[in-house]
Enzyme design. Structure first.
Site, mmCIF file in Angstrom:
data_model
loop_
_atom_site.group_PDB
_atom_site.id
_atom_site.type_symbol
_atom_site.label_atom_id
_atom_site.label_comp_id
_atom_site.label_asym_id
_atom_site.label_seq_id
_atom_site.Cartn_x
_atom_site.Cartn_y
_atom_site.Cartn_z
ATOM 1 N N SER A 15 36.736 48.488 35.924
ATOM 2 C CA SER A 15 35.746 48.087 36.914
ATOM 3 C C SER A 15 36.363 47.260 38.040
ATOM 4 C CB SER A 15 34.610 47.330 36.215
ATOM 5 O OG SER A 15 33.500 47.171 37.053
ATOM 6 N N ASP A 63 33.225 48.328 44.161
ATOM 7 C CA ASP A 63 34.318 47.864 43.307
ATOM 8 C C ASP A 63 35.127 49.069 42.849
ATOM 9 O OD1 ASP A 63 32.543 48.934 41.467
ATOM 10 O OD2 ASP A 63 32.901 47.397 39.961
ATOM 11 N N ASP A 106 35.358 51.024 40.334
ATOM 12 C CA ASP A 106 34.743 52.243 39.792
ATOM 13 C C ASP A 106 33.408 52.555 40.448
ATOM 14 O OD1 ASP A 106 33.351 50.163 38.548
ATOM 15 O OD2 ASP A 106 33.065 51.272 36.692
ATOM 16 N N ASP A 137 30.481 51.214 40.591
ATOM 17 C CA ASP A 137 29.161 51.033 39.982
ATOM 18 C C ASP A 137 28.481 49.762 40.486
ATOM 19 O OD1 ASP A 137 30.656 49.116 38.638
ATOM 20 O OD2 ASP A 137 29.927 49.660 36.644
#
Length: 449
Positions: free
Chosen positions: A101, A242, A244, A246
């Site tokens: 993440s 960010d 990834d 999400d």
């Protein structure tokens, strides 16, 4: 049963520390065995972000899944919400996102999704942990039943079309100058392309991943570069994702940050006016600012709070019928469209509101004045600092001092050995004193452990 591997967002740790090829292989085997239900040929979708260790973990997981007879569909660097969407779209039994993440490249992690694209429940993760502690040699597939692996083309276009469909067909972003920071992460291809297709004048930063620079001085956790670029280019809005994708943070035309709480306020008000809220309220975590709660109350809406973690937000949304929820950090869940937090789709909902109102982002996106909020972290090596009597006493004293004029939250991080101490209230000086007293007590307890 204690959780030795899974935290609040899958398994996460240092690459070749906690996250080793051996662990990745075993997770593939354990999850593959658990999700082989029915007589059909079983499949798993595997995506990743752009960090160097992604290759190592990806190949290890391919070995794990195929060794128990599960076919693997590799989609390469893709946002976490895209992997969740593709898992359901491709009728797979399981989805995997290899990502840490918002962490820097040294870390990596494994997130798992069920066949409908939802993150796994605590109970299912515990079942996987039990298998991780067993020998699985006798459960491997016979030679003729091994799984196959193949790379899937065209997945970028699938996600772009999915994201575009969350906006009305007659709404375009024509005339909007948008700076997007993809954190040198998983969204570096799909998001700039999608914005361009929607008609925006797109300026991209954080789109040159090299395996080492994911989230490094860029993205939603370091939006300073985006703020500067928005001002420099006289852009209308900035979007920071960010690693990834999400989570999302926006920046207005003046270079000021719009956090997840403000985004929830914007979308909640817009959806209420359009009759799109499934219930008169939204779901957020205990970390969301009291200012958001007061704003929603003024709109006749309720704020339902959950523990930290977007999975707990989603669980409450599904259980009680809410269709909007999220976190201050920028995880925004729009359950009409997605099964997990989707930073880009959330940004599109705000862009749609801006386009309809034809007003500057600074006027649209700052719905309330946040109460002063102090958040401090205390890192520890071992033990349970929160169980110390001195810490409990400091927390009790702090709550009495705030006396209904603020909130206090002390919790262990679900992803790293850190105690987070958060206080908020109308009196900033008092809040900071209370937080500092607790931080000192936690630090002393950690040092004595």
């Amino acid at each position: 049963m204690s959780r030795n591997y899974f935290g609040t967002d899958g398994i996460r740790g240092r690459a070749n520390g906690l996250i080793t090829p051996e662990l990745a292989l075993k997770v593939g085997q354990a999850a593959g065995l658990l999700f082989q239900r029915g007589e059909h040929r079983h499949r798993v979708v595997i995506g990743k972000d752009t960090r160097l260790s992604g290759y190592m973990i990806e190949y290890a997981m391919v070995a794990g899944f195929t060794s128990v007879g599960m076919d693997v569909l590799l989609v390469g660097p893709m946002p976490t919400p895209a992997v969740a969407m593709l898992t359901k779209s491709m009728r797979a039994d399981l989805g995997v996102m290899i990502s840490a993440s918002h962490n820097l490249f040294e870390d990596n992690g494994i997130k798992l999704f069920g066949p409908q694209g939802f993150k796994l429940s605590d109970d299912v993760e515990k079942q996987i942990e039990q298998l991780l502690d067993e020998s699985l040699d006798k459960k491997l597939a016979q030679s003729a039943s091994l799984g196959r692996a193949r790379r899937i083309d065209g997945v970028h276009d699938r996600y772009i079309e999915f994201a575009k469909r969350t906006l009305p067909r007659d709404l375009s972003l024509d005339g909007l100058r948008v700076v997007v920071d993809c954190a040198n992460g998983a969204a570096y291809k799909v998001v700039p392309e999608a914005l361009w297709e929607l008609g925006a004048d797109v300026i991209s930063i954080g789109v040159e991943p090299d395996g080492f620079n994911i989230n490094k001085e860029c993205g939603s956790t370091s939006p300073e570069a985006l703020c500067r670029k928005v001002r420099e280019m006289r852009a209308d809005i900035g979007i920071a994702l960010d690693g990834d994708a999400d989570r999302v943070i926006l920046v207005d035309e003046r270079g000021h940050i719009v956090d997840g709480d403000q985004l929830l306020a914007v979308i909640a008000q817009s959806w209420k006016e359009d009759g799109r809220l499934a219930r008169p309220g939204i779901v957020a975590t205990v970390m969301s600012n009291l200012g958001l709660e007061r704003f929603l109350q003024g709109q006749g809406l309720e704020l339902v709070r959950t523990p930290v973690g977007d999975r707990y937000v989603l669980e409450r949304m599904l259980a009680d019928g809410y269709n909007l929820g999220g976190e201050q950090s920028g995880h925004i869940i729009l359950s009409d469209y997605a099964t997990t937090g989707d930073g880009f789709v959330a940004a599109l909902q705000v862009l749609a509101t801006v386009q309809r109102l034809r007003r500057p982002v600074s006027e649209v996106c700052h719905k309330f004045d946040p109460l002063p909020q102090i958040l401090k972290n205390v890192r520890y090596r071992s033990g349970k600092p929160l169980d110390a009597d001195a810490v409990k006493s400091a927390i009790d004293t702090g709550q009495k001092r705030l006396n209904g004029h603020g909130r206090l939250l002390v919790r262990s991080s679900g992803t790293e050995p850190v105690i987070r101490v958060m206080g908020e209230g109308d009196d900033r000086d008092l809040v900071e004193e209370v937080v500092d007293d607790i931080v000192t007590a936690v630090g002393n307890a950690a040092a004595a452990a």
